[in-house]
Write a protein that holds these residues in place. Structure first.
Motif, PDB file in Angstrom:
ATOM      1  N   ASP A  63       2.544   6.660   7.689  1.00 22.79           N
ATOM      2  CA  ASP A  63       3.982   6.422   7.753  1.00 22.79           C
ATOM      3  C   ASP A  63       4.309   5.233   6.854  1.00 22.79           C
ATOM      4  O   ASP A  63       3.885   4.101   7.128  1.00 22.79           O
ATOM      5  CB  ASP A  63       4.443   6.151   9.183  1.00 22.79           C
ATOM      6  CG  ASP A  63       5.955   6.271   9.324  1.00 22.79           C
ATOM      7  OD1 ASP A  63       6.660   6.150   8.299  1.00 22.79           O
ATOM      8  OD2 ASP A  63       6.428   6.488  10.457  1.00 22.79           O
ATOM      9  N   LEU A  64       5.054   5.499   5.802  1.00 20.30           N
ATOM     10  CA  LEU A  64       5.359   4.452   4.837  1.00 20.30           C
ATOM     11  C   LEU A  64       6.338   3.415   5.378  1.00 20.30           C
ATOM     12  O   LEU A  64       6.570   2.398   4.732  1.00 20.30           O
ATOM     13  CB  LEU A  64       5.919   5.075   3.558  1.00 20.30           C
ATOM     14  CG  LEU A  64       4.923   5.923   2.757  1.00 20.30           C
ATOM     15  CD1 LEU A  64       5.599   6.533   1.548  1.00 20.30           C
ATOM     16  CD2 LEU A  64       3.718   5.099   2.333  1.00 20.30           C
ATOM     17  N   GLU A  65       6.895   3.659   6.555  1.00 23.76           N
ATOM     18  CA  GLU A  65       7.794   2.660   7.145  1.00 23.76           C
ATOM     19  C   GLU A  65       7.097   1.332   7.383  1.00 23.76           C
ATOM     20  O   GLU A  65       7.752   0.300   7.526  1.00 23.76           O
ATOM     21  CB  GLU A  65       8.378   3.185   8.464  1.00 23.76           C
ATOM     22  CG  GLU A  65       9.607   4.040   8.274  1.00 23.76           C
ATOM     23  CD  GLU A  65      10.403   4.194   9.551  1.00 23.76           C
ATOM     24  OE1 GLU A  65      11.642   4.283   9.465  1.00 23.76           O
ATOM     25  OE2 GLU A  65       9.801   4.225  10.637  1.00 23.76           O
ATOM     26  N   GLU A  66       5.772   1.352   7.409  1.00 23.93           N
ATOM     27  CA  GLU A  66       5.028   0.098   7.588  1.00 23.93           C
ATOM     28  C   GLU A  66       5.164  -0.816   6.373  1.00 23.93           C
ATOM     29  O   GLU A  66       4.893  -2.017   6.458  1.00 23.93           O
ATOM     30  CB  GLU A  66       3.549   0.391   7.840  1.00 23.93           C
ATOM     31  CG  GLU A  66       2.838   1.029   6.663  1.00 23.93           C
ATOM     32  CD  GLU A  66       1.468   1.555   7.012  1.00 23.93           C
ATOM     33  OE1 GLU A  66       0.507   1.127   6.347  1.00 23.93           O
ATOM     34  OE2 GLU A  66       1.352   2.374   7.937  1.00 23.93           O
ATOM     35  N   LEU A  67       5.552  -0.253   5.233  1.00 21.24           N
ATOM     36  CA  LEU A  67       5.763  -1.049   4.025  1.00 21.24           C
ATOM     37  C   LEU A  67       7.207  -1.544   3.974  1.00 21.24           C
ATOM     38  O   LEU A  67       8.135  -0.782   4.234  1.00 21.24           O
ATOM     39  CB  LEU A  67       5.481  -0.221   2.768  1.00 21.24           C
ATOM     40  CG  LEU A  67       4.068   0.305   2.553  1.00 21.24           C
ATOM     41  CD1 LEU A  67       4.031   1.173   1.292  1.00 21.24           C
ATOM     42  CD2 LEU A  67       3.057  -0.826   2.447  1.00 21.24           C
ATOM     43  N   LYS A  68       7.395  -2.797   3.623  1.00 17.28           N
ATOM     44  CA  LYS A  68       8.736  -3.332   3.399  1.00 17.28           C
ATOM     45  C   LYS A  68       9.053  -3.181   1.912  1.00 17.28           C
ATOM     46  O   LYS A  68       8.360  -3.740   1.057  1.00 17.28           O
ATOM     47  CB  LYS A  68       8.809  -4.789   3.837  1.00 17.28           C
ATOM     48  CG  LYS A  68       8.707  -4.983   5.343  1.00 17.28           C
ATOM     49  CD  LYS A  68       8.909  -6.443   5.712  1.00 17.28           C
ATOM     50  CE  LYS A  68       8.992  -6.620   7.225  1.00 17.28           C
ATOM     51  NZ  LYS A  68       7.746  -6.239   7.913  1.00 17.28           N
ATOM     52  N   VAL A  69      10.112  -2.417   1.636  1.00 21.34           N
ATOM     53  CA  VAL A  69      10.441  -2.069   0.252  1.00 21.34           C
ATOM     54  C   VAL A  69      11.835  -2.582  -0.099  1.00 21.34           C
ATOM     55  O   VAL A  69      12.811  -2.314   0.606  1.00 21.34           O
ATOM     56  CB  VAL A  69      10.381  -0.545   0.034  1.00 21.34           C
ATOM     57  CG1 VAL A  69      10.634  -0.212  -1.435  1.00 21.34           C
ATOM     58  CG2 VAL A  69       9.025   0.012   0.469  1.00 21.34           C
ATOM     59  N   LEU A  70      11.919  -3.313  -1.204  1.00 15.60           N
ATOM     60  CA  LEU A  70      13.176  -3.885  -1.682  1.00 15.60           C
ATOM     61  C   LEU A  70      13.635  -3.163  -2.941  1.00 15.60           C
ATOM     62  O   LEU A  70      12.848  -2.956  -3.867  1.00 15.60           O
ATOM     63  CB  LEU A  70      12.984  -5.369  -2.001  1.00 15.60           C
ATOM     64  CG  LEU A  70      14.171  -6.101  -2.639  1.00 15.60           C
ATOM     65  CD1 LEU A  70      15.304  -6.258  -1.631  1.00 15.60           C
ATOM     66  CD2 LEU A  70      13.743  -7.470  -3.174  1.00 15.60           C
TER      67      LEU A  70
END
Length: 338
Positions: free
Chosen positions: A89-96
């Motif tokens: 689950d890529l939600e674990e990455l914080k993406v700006l």
């Protein structure tokens, strides 16, 4: 955060999704635009920083690749953050989303300078983040890598290039176009030709002179036929292993014309005989896993030439997510980018 970014020619993204009250695990709810990020996280907390480079006036063929950054953003709602194949689950990455580099209407040189300045600022401001550039034509890659070099970290840089073309055309004849970024970087002393690995070349789309130029500069290349004989992922891993032993950091550049025209109608220079989407997705996933891959770009995707259902735009988004899936797995295994 925005105050610091004002030192560079970056503008907030022109298209931003309205967040709903119910979180559904969608890509458009996950990536945070710079306008909403001022007080959310300290700068060192962002795992990924993406930005758009809407430039295609520097293409040797007619191209609307400048439209891809916004088409990329508009396509997010059709994608979940969950990768079923990898169970990540890529939600674990914080993406700006740091916005778009400001482009001049006619001055390509100024636009290129803005790209290098923006990448330099982002590299310095987010030293632990994966910086991802959404192009734009392939001329932007030379400027992105120059920006990394200008950040002053004194690192040797390697290039993993997934492409149908060498991009080694003569600068004297063509200038800094989408046909010359690799030669531009070599001749300007930013990289060594021996630290370039190109995978995906095929067919009748590179003249003999370009093969000779690759040999002169020591560029390593693997045709799609040879890559398939050993397995495309194995070819990527082999190139990364070689580069990893020689350089401090690796930049991944994905020219979407590496795909077969059947999979990518929305590419100005698309050709028959290229990669399948599945091969490309697996290739970038493998690149995301490697600890020295610290930046990437996606280039030469023209939404104005795409099929109405936008298969090429969707493939470009899938490339981005597949790469980040590899990066997320890397972080889970090793704890950080560094």
């Amino acid at each position: 955060m925005q105050k610091n970014l004002k030192k560079s020619p970056l503008s907030p993204p022109s298209f931003v999704w309205t967040k709903g009250n119910v979180k559904e695990g969608k890509m458009n709810e996950w990536i945070i635009p710079i306008q909403e990020a001022v007080e959310i996280e300290p700068e060192d907390a962002w795992d990924v920083v993406m930005f758009g480079i809407p430039l295609s006036r520097s293409s040797i063929s007619v191209s609307g690749a400048s439209e891809f950054p916004d088409a990329f953003r508009r396509g997010w709602k059709g994608f979940s953050t969950y990768n079923l194949d990898e169970e990540i689950d890529l939600e674990e990455l914080k993406v700006l989303d740091a916005g778009n580099v400001e482009m001049h209407f006619t001055d390509i040189s100024l636009s290129h300078s803005n790209i290098a300045r923006s990448m330099e600022t982002l590299t310095n401001q987010f030293p632990h983040s994966m910086i991802t550039a959404i192009g734009g034509d392939h001329s932007i890659t030379a400027m992105v890598v120059k920006g990394i070099k200008n950040a002053g970290k004194n690192e040797t840089i390697g290039i993993l290039q997934l492409d149908t073309h060498f991009d080694l055309r003569d600068l004297k004849d063509h200038g800094p176009t989408n046909g010359t970024p690799i030669r531009n970087l070599i001749e300007s002393g930013i990289i060594e030709g021996t630290n370039v690995h190109n995978i995906g070349l095929h067919g009748f789309f590179n003249g003999k002179g370009l093969v000779e130029a690759a040999e002169v500069y020591g560029v390593n290349y693997t045709t799609i036929r040879k890559a398939r004989e050993q397995g495309v992922v194995n070819a990527v891993k082999e190139s990364l292993e070689i580069l990893g032993d020689k350089v401090d950091r690796i930049h991944l550049t994905v020219d979407m014309d590496v795909l077969d025209i059947a999979y990518a109608p929305g590419v100005p220079a698309s050709t028959p005989g290229g990669m399948t989407t599945d091969e490309l997705f697996q290739a970038v996933f493998a690149a995301g896993l490697h600890e020295k891959v610290k930046s990437m770009d996606i280039v030469c995707l023209d939404p104005t030439k795409d099929h109405p259902s936008q298969p090429t735009v969707k493939a470009g988004i899938h490339v981005f997510l597949s790469f980040l899936s590899g990066y997320a797995k890397r972080k889970n295994n090793r704890g950080s980018l560094e």
